[in-house]
Design a protein around this motif. Structure first.
Motif, PDB file in Angstrom:
ATOM      1  N   ARG A 114       0.828  -1.202   0.000  1.00  8.99           N
ATOM      2  CA  ARG A 114       0.000   0.000   0.000  1.00  8.99           C
ATOM      3  C   ARG A 114       0.862   1.252   0.000  1.00  8.99           C
ATOM      4  O   ARG A 114       0.563   2.235  -0.682  1.00  8.99           O
ATOM      5  N   TYR A 115       1.948   1.231   0.770  1.00  8.58           N
ATOM      6  CA  TYR A 115       2.822   2.394   0.873  1.00  8.58           C
ATOM      7  C   TYR A 115       4.011   2.328  -0.087  1.00  8.58           C
ATOM      8  O   TYR A 115       4.862   3.208  -0.073  1.00  8.58           O
ATOM      9  N   SER A 116       4.078   1.283  -0.901  1.00  9.35           N
ATOM     10  CA  SER A 116       5.169   1.097  -1.869  1.00  9.35           C
ATOM     11  C   SER A 116       6.540   1.168  -1.194  1.00  9.35           C
ATOM     12  O   SER A 116       7.467   1.789  -1.698  1.00  9.35           O
ATOM     13  N   ILE A 117       6.634   0.501  -0.055  1.00  9.85           N
ATOM     14  CA  ILE A 117       7.902   0.468   0.668  1.00  9.85           C
ATOM     15  C   ILE A 117       8.842  -0.486  -0.059  1.00  9.85           C
ATOM     16  O   ILE A 117       8.455  -1.587  -0.444  1.00  9.85           O
ATOM     17  N   ARG A 118      10.066  -0.051  -0.239  1.00  9.43           N
ATOM     18  CA  ARG A 118      11.042  -0.872  -0.943  1.00  9.43           C
ATOM     19  C   ARG A 118      11.610  -1.954  -0.037  1.00  9.43           C
ATOM     20  O   ARG A 118      11.736  -1.765   1.162  1.00  9.43           O
ATOM     21  N   LEU A 119      11.938  -3.061  -0.642  1.00 10.49           N
ATOM     22  CA  LEU A 119      12.595  -4.153   0.065  1.00 10.49           C
ATOM     23  C   LEU A 119      14.109  -3.977  -0.018  1.00 10.49           C
ATOM     24  O   LEU A 119      14.605  -3.305  -0.924  1.00 10.49           O
ATOM     25  N   GLN A 120      14.814  -4.624   0.907  1.00 10.77           N
ATOM     26  CA  GLN A 120      16.264  -4.715   0.792  1.00 10.77           C
ATOM     27  C   GLN A 120      16.567  -5.356  -0.567  1.00 10.77           C
ATOM     28  O   GLN A 120      15.816  -6.217  -1.029  1.00 10.77           O
ATOM     29  N   GLU A 121      17.623  -4.956  -1.190  1.00  7.63           N
ATOM     30  CA  GLU A 121      17.991  -5.497  -2.507  1.00  7.63           C
ATOM     31  C   GLU A 121      18.061  -7.018  -2.483  1.00  7.63           C
ATOM     32  O   GLU A 121      17.570  -7.698  -3.386  1.00  7.63           O
ATOM     33  N   LYS A 122      18.625  -7.571  -1.429  1.00  3.57           N
ATOM     34  CA  LYS A 122      18.771  -9.031  -1.311  1.00  3.57           C
ATOM     35  C   LYS A 122      17.429  -9.744  -1.124  1.00  3.57           C
ATOM     36  O   LYS A 122      17.364 -10.966  -1.218  1.00  3.57           O
ATOM     37  N   GLU A 123      16.359  -9.003  -0.884  1.00  2.00           N
ATOM     38  CA  GLU A 123      15.036  -9.579  -0.622  1.00  2.00           C
ATOM     39  C   GLU A 123      14.159  -9.672  -1.872  1.00  2.00           C
ATOM     40  O   GLU A 123      13.042 -10.187  -1.801  1.00  2.00           O
ATOM     41  N   GLN A 124      14.631  -9.174  -2.997  1.00  2.00           N
ATOM     42  CA  GLN A 124      13.808  -9.115  -4.202  1.00  2.00           C
ATOM     43  C   GLN A 124      13.307 -10.496  -4.623  1.00  2.00           C
ATOM     44  O   GLN A 124      12.139 -10.656  -4.993  1.00  2.00           O
ATOM     45  N   GLU A 125      14.168 -11.485  -4.558  1.00  2.00           N
ATOM     46  CA  GLU A 125      13.758 -12.836  -4.937  1.00  2.00           C
ATOM     47  C   GLU A 125      12.686 -13.376  -3.993  1.00  2.00           C
ATOM     48  O   GLU A 125      11.741 -14.032  -4.424  1.00  2.00           O
TER      49      GLU A 125
END
Length: 145
Positions: A114-125
């Motif tokens: 909802r807030y478009s919070i980004r994930l840690q880069e390593k969490e994308q998968e």
């Protein structure tokens, strides 16, 4: 708090899933499509919980004395809803970590998107695996409806 009945939950599931699938096919708006998928799954699970409880109108539960059922119905915790349906362990929700170092589980997942919070880069998968898990739950719900 406004009340949604069983029919509303079913309609919410179908509408959100239809739009999610269209966005997925277009490979667009990752946060928006995942938000719709999360809400689709929540609506579908609440529909199935009400069906299991043989209840059309959740107001009776929310105004009643069964605290366990109230907690389940008010929850955004997808794993809690799945547990009530006897599906604990059948769907694995990876925990994610945001760029702010917050841990995201199935209860606060809707806030992440909802807030478009980004994930840690390593969490994308893990984010992609989570979307796949949500799709699997949505498909399981469709079979049960």
């Amino acid at each position: 708090m406004i009340i949604a009945d069983k029919r509303d939950y079913g309609r919410g599931y179908r509408k959100h899933y239809e739009v999610y699938r269209r966005l997925k096919q277009e490979n667009s708006d990752v946060n928006s499509r995942r938000l719709l998928l999360t809400y689709c799954v929540e609506c579908g699970l609440k529909y199935m919980v009400l069906d299991k409880w043989h209840e059309e109108n959740p107001r009776r539960i929310l105004n009643g004395t069964d605290e366990k059922k109230k907690g389940i119905l008010k929850s955004h915790n997808l794993e809690k809803l799945l547990r009530e349906l006897g599906q604990q362990g059948n769907f694995k929700f990876p925990q994610l970590e945001t760029v702010h170092k917050d841990i995201v589980d199935s209860e606060v997942l809707h806030q992440l998107y909802r807030y478009s919070i980004r994930l840690q880069e390593k969490e994308q998968e893990k984010g992609e695996r989570l979307e796949e898990t949500l799709q699997n739950v949505a498909n399981w719900i469709r079979e049960g409806m």
